[in-house]
Motif scaffolding. Structure first.
Motif, mmCIF file in Angstrom:
data_model
loop_
_atom_site.group_PDB
_atom_site.id
_atom_site.type_symbol
_atom_site.label_atom_id
_atom_site.label_comp_id
_atom_site.label_asym_id
_atom_site.label_seq_id
_atom_site.Cartn_x
_atom_site.Cartn_y
_atom_site.Cartn_z
ATOM 1 N N ALA A 65 29.029 33.118 59.512
ATOM 2 C CA ALA A 65 28.400 34.352 59.976
ATOM 3 C C ALA A 65 29.390 35.495 59.788
ATOM 4 C CB ALA A 65 28.006 34.224 61.443
ATOM 5 N N GLY A 66 28.890 36.633 59.368
ATOM 6 C CA GLY A 66 29.755 37.775 59.111
ATOM 7 C C GLY A 66 29.769 38.118 57.640
ATOM 8 N N ASN A 67 30.924 38.525 57.151
ATOM 9 C CA ASN A 67 31.017 39.090 55.810
ATOM 10 C C ASN A 67 32.165 38.434 55.037
ATOM 11 O OD1 ASN A 67 30.776 40.710 53.575
ATOM 12 N ND2 ASN A 67 31.550 42.562 54.549
ATOM 13 N N PHE A 68 31.827 37.683 54.009
ATOM 14 C CA PHE A 68 32.807 37.089 53.108
ATOM 15 C C PHE A 68 33.088 38.122 52.018
ATOM 16 C CE2 PHE A 68 33.403 34.070 49.360
ATOM 17 C CZ PHE A 68 34.741 33.847 49.631
ATOM 18 N N ALA A 69 34.195 38.867 52.146
ATOM 19 C CA ALA A 69 34.453 40.030 51.300
ATOM 20 C C ALA A 69 35.513 39.734 50.252
ATOM 21 C CB ALA A 69 34.884 41.218 52.157
ATOM 22 N N LEU A 70 35.224 40.121 49.003
ATOM 23 C CA LEU A 70 36.079 39.812 47.860
ATOM 24 C C LEU A 70 36.404 41.064 47.046
ATOM 25 C CD1 LEU A 70 34.143 36.671 46.550
ATOM 26 C CD2 LEU A 70 36.132 36.685 48.083
ATOM 27 N N ALA A 71 37.550 41.025 46.372
ATOM 28 C CA ALA A 71 37.953 42.100 45.465
ATOM 29 C C ALA A 71 38.388 41.500 44.141
ATOM 30 C CB ALA A 71 39.097 42.914 46.071
ATOM 31 N N GLY A 72 38.184 42.251 43.052
ATOM 32 C CA GLY A 72 38.617 41.785 41.741
ATOM 33 C C GLY A 72 38.817 42.964 40.808
ATOM 34 N N HIS A 73 39.672 42.774 39.816
ATOM 35 C CA HIS A 73 39.912 43.840 38.836
ATOM 36 C C HIS A 73 38.661 44.081 37.989
ATOM 37 C CE1 HIS A 73 44.042 44.810 39.465
ATOM 38 N NE2 HIS A 73 44.508 43.605 39.155
ATOM 39 N N ARG A 74 38.452 45.347 37.656
ATOM 40 C CA ARG A 74 37.375 45.686 36.731
ATOM 41 C C ARG A 74 37.903 45.840 35.309
ATOM 42 N NH1 ARG A 74 32.741 50.422 37.355
ATOM 43 N NH2 ARG A 74 31.276 49.446 35.927
ATOM 44 N N ASN A 75 39.162 46.203 35.187
ATOM 45 C CA ASN A 75 39.793 46.328 33.865
ATOM 46 C C ASN A 75 41.202 45.750 33.917
ATOM 47 O OD1 ASN A 75 38.178 49.317 34.137
ATOM 48 N ND2 ASN A 75 37.696 48.045 32.372
ATOM 49 N N THR A 76 41.597 45.097 32.837
ATOM 50 C CA THR A 76 42.898 44.446 32.668
ATOM 51 C C THR A 76 43.048 43.235 33.595
ATOM 52 O OG1 THR A 76 44.232 45.694 34.279
ATOM 53 C CG2 THR A 76 43.895 46.690 32.124
ATOM 54 N N HIS A 77 44.046 42.404 33.301
ATOM 55 C CA HIS A 77 44.370 41.217 34.095
ATOM 56 C C HIS A 77 43.145 40.325 34.333
ATOM 57 C CE1 HIS A 77 47.667 44.061 35.051
ATOM 58 N NE2 HIS A 77 48.407 42.971 34.987
ATOM 59 N N GLY A 78 42.427 40.065 33.265
ATOM 60 C CA GLY A 78 41.278 39.163 33.360
ATOM 61 C C GLY A 78 39.971 39.838 33.679
ATOM 62 N N GLU A 79 40.036 41.023 34.284
ATOM 63 C CA GLU A 79 38.877 41.850 34.653
ATOM 64 C C GLU A 79 37.629 41.040 35.035
ATOM 65 O OE1 GLU A 79 37.772 43.185 30.046
ATOM 66 O OE2 GLU A 79 39.048 44.466 31.299
ATOM 67 N N PRO A 80 37.717 40.162 36.058
ATOM 68 C CA PRO A 80 36.560 39.345 36.433
ATOM 69 C C PRO A 80 35.347 40.157 36.886
ATOM 70 C CG PRO A 80 38.272 39.227 38.106
ATOM 71 C CD PRO A 80 38.876 39.906 36.932
ATOM 72 N N PHE A 81 35.585 41.346 37.461
ATOM 73 C CA PHE A 81 34.473 42.159 37.952
ATOM 74 C C PHE A 81 34.124 43.300 37.001
ATOM 75 C CE2 PHE A 81 34.821 41.054 42.770
ATOM 76 C CZ PHE A 81 34.332 39.803 42.482
ATOM 77 N N ARG A 82 34.402 43.117 35.726
ATOM 78 C CA ARG A 82 34.154 44.175 34.731
ATOM 79 C C ARG A 82 32.693 44.611 34.742
ATOM 80 N NH1 ARG A 82 36.034 45.512 29.386
ATOM 81 N NH2 ARG A 82 34.931 47.421 28.823
ATOM 82 N N TYR A 83 31.764 43.647 34.889
ATOM 83 C CA TYR A 83 30.348 43.974 34.737
ATOM 84 C C TYR A 83 29.539 43.757 36.020
ATOM 85 C CZ TYR A 83 31.632 43.892 29.810
ATOM 86 O OH TYR A 83 32.242 44.151 28.599
ATOM 87 N N VAL A 84 30.190 43.849 37.175
ATOM 88 C CA VAL A 84 29.420 43.655 38.413
ATOM 89 C C VAL A 84 28.356 44.735 38.603
ATOM 90 C CG1 VAL A 84 31.177 42.369 39.678
ATOM 91 C CG2 VAL A 84 31.168 44.860 39.781
#
Length: 267
Positions: A163-182
């Protein structure tokens, strides 16, 4: 007819000017090459190395879970301070039974809690629409987590299925950029989080296209922007939050995607 006389001092001055221009040109070329190498390093090499490292970590986690080994990153006591509220899911947690009348949320709420190790990968995030499969590590340190191509868990926010908020961060550019296209995620797109004991599936629900980098409301237990109060929630729930920088190649603002827990499947 008078013939102009070129003095030695004049010739020396011209030679110095030519040398200065040549030296300046060489310096400009050198600086340009260095800048080009830096760009190549940032936009290609860091992505290549981070992605390879993240892929290897995903494979290592899968092997570890398959072998039933106990790893510090999955269930061990965290190495951070005692104020860490992070948790992981017990391997003994039962999955939801569609015929039993027990809801997914009730099953998730019954999980035993323990603290993940600081900066260690302990879960795998999969987003089918983006073809993304990356490790989740505790903390959002650039050097120890994000620059490795991992997704980082905001310390103090909930863990998968809680219960609550499972909060995540990720790079959008460089270093693998996992969140490039979120930004391409749409309502009802699925986001899966695998742990040692279960797979939690969330469905994308809302997107906040741009907010301040200091908008802490988006990662609160009931996520709601304090900069743009029209975005977010007003009731407790089982949320996931994905945050990254926006616009691309800058870190001035944050892009936020929220989802809600829809199912839980034991391993």
């Amino acid at each position: 007819m008078r013939v102009p006389v070129v003095q030695h001092t004049t010739r020396r001055q011209r030679a110095r000017r030519r040398r200065a221009l040549w030296t300046g040109g060489e310096l400009l070329v050198t600086v340009g090459l260095v800048l080009l190498l830096l760009v190549v390093h940032q936009l290609w090499w860091t992505n290549r190395e981070a992605r390879r490292g993240a892929e290897r970590k995903v494979e290592a986690l899968e092997r570890e879970w398959g072998d039933g080994a106990t790893g510090d990153g999955a269930t061990g006591k965290g190495s951070g301070d005692d104020g860490d509220s992070g948790t992981s899911v017990s391997a003994a947690t039962p999955g939801p039974d569609p015929g039993s009348g027990t809801s997914t949320r009730q099953q998730a709420a019954s999980t035993r809690q323990s603290s993940p190790s600081w900066s260690q990968a302990y879960a795998i995030l999969t987003i089918p629409r983006l073809g993304l499969r990356v490790p989740v590590a505790e903390g959002v340190s650039k050097q120890d987590v994000l620059n490795k191509g991992y997704v980082g868990h905001y310390r103090g926010t909930g863990q998968p299925g809680q219960a609550g908020n499972f909060a995540l961060a990720g790079h959008r550019n460089t270093h693998g950029e996992p969140f490039r296209y979120v930004n391409r995620l749409r309502a009802k797109d699925l986001v899966e989080v695998e742990t040692r004991s279960a797979t939690y599936t969330y469905a994308v629900d809302k997107t906040l296209p741009q907010t301040s980098a200091r908008d802490s409301g988006v990662v609160r237990p009931i996520p709601r922007s304090i900069v743009k109060p029209g975005y977010g929630y007003s009731e407790p729930g089982y949320y996931i939050t994905l945050t990254t920088c926006t616009p691309e190649y800058t870190s001035r603002y944050r892009l936020v995607v929220w989802g809600k827990l829809v199912s839980m499947r034991p391993r």
